[in-house]
Design an enzyme around this catalytic site. Structure first.
Site, PDB file in Angstrom:
ATOM      1  N   GLY A   1       1.932  11.308   0.218  1.00 39.70           N
ATOM      2  CA  GLY A   1       3.369  11.400   0.432  1.00 39.70           C
ATOM      3  C   GLY A   1       3.910  10.637   1.620  1.00 39.70           C
ATOM      4  O   GLY A   1       5.035  10.896   2.057  1.00 39.70           O
ATOM      5  N   GLY A   2       3.165   9.704   2.174  1.00 42.17           N
ATOM      6  CA  GLY A   2       3.665   8.949   3.308  1.00 42.17           C
ATOM      7  C   GLY A   2       4.750   7.961   2.924  1.00 42.17           C
ATOM      8  O   GLY A   2       4.829   7.518   1.772  1.00 42.17           O
TER       9      GLY A   2
ATOM     10  N   ASN B   1      -2.384   2.966  -2.900  1.00 41.16           N
ATOM     11  CA  ASN B   1      -3.306   4.065  -2.606  1.00 41.16           C
ATOM     12  C   ASN B   1      -4.684   3.854  -3.240  1.00 41.16           C
ATOM     13  O   ASN B   1      -5.699   4.281  -2.688  1.00 41.16           O
ATOM     14  CB  ASN B   1      -2.714   5.374  -3.117  1.00 41.16           C
ATOM     15  CG  ASN B   1      -2.995   6.566  -2.231  1.00 41.16           C
ATOM     16  OD1 ASN B   1      -2.549   6.597  -1.085  1.00 41.16           O
ATOM     17  ND2 ASN B   1      -3.720   7.539  -2.749  1.00 41.16           N
TER      18      ASN B   1
ATOM     19  N   ASN C   1      -4.841  12.626  -3.799  1.00 42.05           N
ATOM     20  CA  ASN C   1      -4.985  12.530  -2.346  1.00 42.05           C
ATOM     21  C   ASN C   1      -3.755  13.118  -1.666  1.00 42.05           C
ATOM     22  O   ASN C   1      -2.627  12.758  -2.003  1.00 42.05           O
ATOM     23  CB  ASN C   1      -5.167  11.060  -1.954  1.00 42.05           C
ATOM     24  CG  ASN C   1      -5.053  10.817  -0.469  1.00 42.05           C
ATOM     25  OD1 ASN C   1      -4.235  10.022  -0.025  1.00 42.05           O
ATOM     26  ND2 ASN C   1      -5.862  11.486   0.314  1.00 42.05           N
TER      27      ASN C   1
ATOM     28  N   SER D   1     -10.316  -0.832  13.045  1.00 40.28           N
ATOM     29  CA  SER D   1     -10.391  -2.243  12.662  1.00 40.28           C
ATOM     30  C   SER D   1      -9.783  -2.486  11.280  1.00 40.28           C
ATOM     31  O   SER D   1      -9.467  -3.629  10.926  1.00 40.28           O
ATOM     32  CB  SER D   1     -11.841  -2.731  12.681  1.00 40.28           C
ATOM     33  OG  SER D   1     -12.599  -2.154  11.620  1.00 40.28           O
TER      34      SER D   1
ATOM     35  N   ARG E   1       2.858  -2.168   4.043  1.00 41.84           N
ATOM     36  CA  ARG E   1       3.442  -0.824   4.052  1.00 41.84           C
ATOM     37  C   ARG E   1       4.864  -0.849   4.602  1.00 41.84           C
ATOM     38  O   ARG E   1       5.747  -0.144   4.098  1.00 41.84           O
ATOM     39  CB  ARG E   1       2.554   0.106   4.876  1.00 41.84           C
ATOM     40  CG  ARG E   1       2.832   1.588   4.699  1.00 41.84           C
ATOM     41  CD  ARG E   1       2.583   2.048   3.260  1.00 41.84           C
ATOM     42  NE  ARG E   1       2.776   3.475   3.116  1.00 41.84           N
ATOM     43  CZ  ARG E   1       1.786   4.357   2.997  1.00 41.84           C
ATOM     44  NH1 ARG E   1       0.526   3.948   3.014  1.00 41.84           N
ATOM     45  NH2 ARG E   1       2.049   5.635   2.862  1.00 41.84           N
TER      46      ARG E   1
ATOM     47  N   HIS F   1      -7.892  10.414   6.750  1.00 43.98           N
ATOM     48  CA  HIS F   1      -7.192  11.103   5.662  1.00 43.98           C
ATOM     49  C   HIS F   1      -7.196  10.315   4.354  1.00 43.98           C
ATOM     50  O   HIS F   1      -6.626  10.755   3.370  1.00 43.98           O
ATOM     51  CB  HIS F   1      -5.749  11.373   6.111  1.00 43.98           C
ATOM     52  CG  HIS F   1      -4.970  12.267   5.199  1.00 43.98           C
ATOM     53  ND1 HIS F   1      -5.421  13.512   4.803  1.00 43.98           N
ATOM     54  CD2 HIS F   1      -3.751  12.114   4.601  1.00 43.98           C
ATOM     55  CE1 HIS F   1      -4.530  14.079   4.013  1.00 43.98           C
ATOM     56  NE2 HIS F   1      -3.514  13.254   3.870  1.00 43.98           N
ATOM     57  N   TRP F   2      -7.860   9.168   4.336  1.00 41.81           N
ATOM     58  CA  TRP F   2      -7.781   8.255   3.188  1.00 41.81           C
ATOM     59  C   TRP F   2      -9.181   7.920   2.705  1.00 41.81           C
ATOM     60  O   TRP F   2      -9.569   6.757   2.653  1.00 41.81           O
ATOM     61  CB  TRP F   2      -7.041   6.988   3.620  1.00 41.81           C
ATOM     62  CG  TRP F   2      -6.003   6.510   2.666  1.00 41.81           C
ATOM     63  CD1 TRP F   2      -5.497   7.151   1.572  1.00 41.81           C
ATOM     64  CD2 TRP F   2      -5.327   5.243   2.731  1.00 41.81           C
ATOM     65  NE1 TRP F   2      -4.550   6.379   0.952  1.00 41.81           N
ATOM     66  CE2 TRP F   2      -4.422   5.207   1.652  1.00 41.81           C
ATOM     67  CE3 TRP F   2      -5.398   4.156   3.596  1.00 41.81           C
ATOM     68  CZ2 TRP F   2      -3.591   4.115   1.408  1.00 41.81           C
ATOM     69  CZ3 TRP F   2      -4.566   3.074   3.361  1.00 41.81           C
ATOM     70  CH2 TRP F   2      -3.673   3.059   2.285  1.00 41.81           C
TER      71      TRP F   2
END
EC number: 3.7.1.8
Length: 286
Positions: A42-43, A51, A111, A180, A190, A265-266
């Protein structure tokens, strides 16, 4: 196999489901076989392709039909303001997509927000789900060990409210363990996605006021989930706390948990090759 691209796999479909009338959903699709629907987080600026572009090829090569769905209000799907908890509304949109594409049953990979969507789908439409794969899902209430909301969620809402390149960079620095990986290409892609859809930013905040994160909690219903479930978490996740993974394993009868070290988180992006191997093996053999 011919290299997959966003443009070569891009499609649209109109869905009709509770809360959605001739609502346009964008998705990317490739492959043949059992259907795997991948649901993004949800970003700001998120979408199915950004994603999961590190995952789609491996799953197609493994013999699956893969759908990367843009959730309502995100990327190329129609705009929306939600007055119910987002995971539930998104789950209805997944059902609408499946109905429109004549998909009777699908495996779900989710996710963060997409994980909350997948959890709600498993609860509301148990006959339509195959296996359930979750990566740091939302929708599990308070943490035993971490103050909520966590650092990453605070930055996420700051980026929605006051979008800037610097705040995006700060959020991604918390998002990923390996700094990195935060390249100018990643940041610029993004940032362009955020700027392309300013209505999405406003609508997300309005929706969050109508149905705040506290309404997302489905912890009390986890025992109802019958789907075989594979959960992954980043040991260094600063968006959703690791102990929520234990909550899922305790609550879902047929669940197993894999924790990635040196991972934020990914997981499906930061540890793509290992993630792909683990999940494909789970789909084939669990």
């Amino acid at each position: 196999m011919t290299a997959l691209t966003e443009s070569s796999t891009s499609k649209f479909v109109k869905i009709n489901e509770k809360g959605f009338s001739d609502f346009q959903i964008h998705y990317n699709e490739a492959g043949n076989g059992e259907t795997v629907i991948m649901l993004h987080g949800g970003g700001p600026g998120a979408g199915g392709w950004s994603n999961y572009y590190r995952n789609i090829g491996a799953f197609v090569e493994a013999g699956y039909r893969v759908i990367l769905k843009d959730s309502p209000g995100f990327n190329k799907s129609d705009a929306v303001v939600m007055d119910e908890q987002r995971g539930l509304v998104n789950a209805r949109a997944v059902k609408g997509l499946m109905d429109a594409l004549d998909i009777d049953r699908a495996h779900l990979v989710g996710n963060s927000m997409g994980g909350a969507t997948a959890l709600n789908f498993a609860l509301e439409y148990p006959d339509r789900i195959g296996k359930l794969i979750l990566m740091g899902p939302g929708g599990l209430g308070p943490s035993m060990f971490a103050p909520m909301p966590m650092e990453g969620i605070k930055l996420l809402f700051k980026l929605y409210a006051e979008p800037s390149y610097e705040t995006l960079k700060q959020m991604l620095q918390v998002f990923l363990y390996d700094q990195s990986l935060i390249t100018e290409e990643l940041l610029q892609g993004r940032w362009e996605a955020i700027q392309r859809n300013p209505e999405h930013l406003k609508n997300f905040l309005v929706s969050a006021q109508k149905a705040p994160l506290s309404t997302w909690d489905v912890s009390a219903r986890l025992g109802e989930i019958k789907a075989k479930t594979f959960i992954t978490w980043g040991r260094d996740d600063r968006f959703v706390p690791l102990d929520h993974g234990l909550k899922l394993v305790w609550g879902i009868n047929d669940a197993r948990l894999h924790v990635f070290s040196k991972c934020g988180h990914w997981a499906q992006w930061e540890h793509a090759d290992e993630f792909n191997r683990l999940v494909i093996d789970f789909l084939r053999h669990a």
